[in-house]
Design an enzyme around this catalytic site. Sequence first.
Site, mmCIF file in Angstrom:
data_model
loop_
_atom_site.group_PDB
_atom_site.id
_atom_site.type_symbol
_atom_site.label_atom_id
_atom_site.label_comp_id
_atom_site.label_asym_id
_atom_site.label_seq_id
_atom_site.Cartn_x
_atom_site.Cartn_y
_atom_site.Cartn_z
ATOM 1 N N HIS A 297 0.704 -1.301 -0.089
ATOM 2 C CA HIS A 297 0.098 0.081 -0.165
ATOM 3 C C HIS A 297 0.816 1.115 -0.030
ATOM 4 C CE1 HIS A 297 -3.630 2.469 1.157
ATOM 5 N NE2 HIS A 297 -2.785 3.110 1.556
ATOM 6 N N GLU A 298 2.073 1.407 0.952
ATOM 7 C CA GLU A 298 2.563 2.553 1.028
ATOM 8 C C GLU A 298 3.472 2.610 -0.104
ATOM 9 O OE1 GLU A 298 2.036 4.624 3.239
ATOM 10 O OE2 GLU A 298 0.666 3.580 4.385
ATOM 11 N N HIS B 221 1.889 4.587 -2.831
ATOM 12 C CA HIS B 221 1.989 6.077 -2.790
ATOM 13 C C HIS B 221 3.442 6.652 -3.042
ATOM 14 C CE1 HIS B 221 -1.676 6.564 -0.647
ATOM 15 N NE2 HIS B 221 -1.715 5.786 0.353
#
Length: 451
Positions: free
Chosen positions: A22-23, A26
């Site tokens: 997920h990170e 980003h």
Amino acid sequence: MIDFIWNLSSFVIALGILITVHEYGHFWVARRNKVKVERFSIGFGKAIWRKTDKQGTEYVVALIPLGGYVKMLDERVDEVAPQDKDKTFNSKTVYQRIAIVAAGPLANFVFAIFAFYLMFLLGMPSVKPIVGEVTPQSIAAKGQITSQSEIVEIAGQATRDWQDVNLALVANIGEPRLVIKTVNKDSASAVSHQLDTRDWQFSPEKTSAIESIGLMPFRPKVHNEIVVIAKDSPAERAGLKIGDQPISVNGIAVNNQWQIFSEQIKQFPNQEIVIEVEREGRIEQLTAIPDSIERNEQLIGYLGLASKSDPYPKEYQFELSYGPIDAISQSLDKTWQLIVLSFKMIGKLITGDVSVKNLSGPISIAQGAGDHAGYGLVYFLGFLALISINLGIINLLPVPVLDGGHLVYYVIELFTGRPVPEKIQEIGFKFGTLALLGLMSIALFNDLSRL
């Protein structure tokens, strides 16, 4: 204790993988848009490992593995040198900021596709959804579904195994009608069954969607003979042995049926009972005290033994696997199906068709991680894909502290031409935090109740 350590380890590994994915979403898009990333952290609290790259980004693994974050240079938070102003997050266009924020949940969906692809490529043992028994007067019985038939479609969704059946049923909770297609072993043509589901009562904490409409999956014939006795179990302490054939419980005959014997044991949790068995041609009487376990909010007796059963028919078994090309379309289809189902379930929670009692928290996830890891790699991959999808969807919810809340603010900015005032954003973040804490509290309470 061993189960606890196994579940905790599996949970930390699963969560670590999904948070990193997920990170990284980003992080990757931020870098592509020339935003300076100051820190990429997996976990919160004290750092147990850190490293800084040539671009000045600090990579951190922290002590508490319950989340992560990507800290980007932002004038609203830090003092920024003039030469770095074009590298700040807030200096980018609305479209760039939307892309950076949306990249996290999208990365979770991409990972789910990848995990399902590996799962289908490796292959997973499965069984066809053959109906064993149909509960009299149930929804399925009134829809004229018969035993020994195979469920091939539910509401237009093809069903290859019982997992597909369960997902298709859950997706249609709250619908007044349900069409199920079956095929009998003596016929190649499918038969459509119209089920009236207006009075369908489904409580996931008590039973499965399959059993709630009156269907029991096929199981091989069970014989009235003990073949497994758990170590340090009430059965072992009572002196029961492998090969014993139960005759009666407290004088009530079991009529050579293991199901009757099992049901009798369930009625006497923590109570002394007399079990009569046939052992090597002679009759033996034994005294036992079944332990108790909670099921469907009731205590039931448990001895810790298993019976002999016939092997599962080979014609009902199959390998759920695909080639390198077909696995791509199947993984895309499976991911899309679960995304749609997850959004449907959120809608059903809002409308009340599904109770908030069905929300699960970290304890349930940890147990699920441990169970699936114990079954093998392909099952763990499927579990990771499911949780990754849910993580992506949760982060897309329009709650200000989540990615979805930030996206709402940026969409408003896109249409109005100016950013949402910081005071309004702060108020939104406070309400969002309270809402998120409320949901987490409910989920954790549900977890503890199930324990």
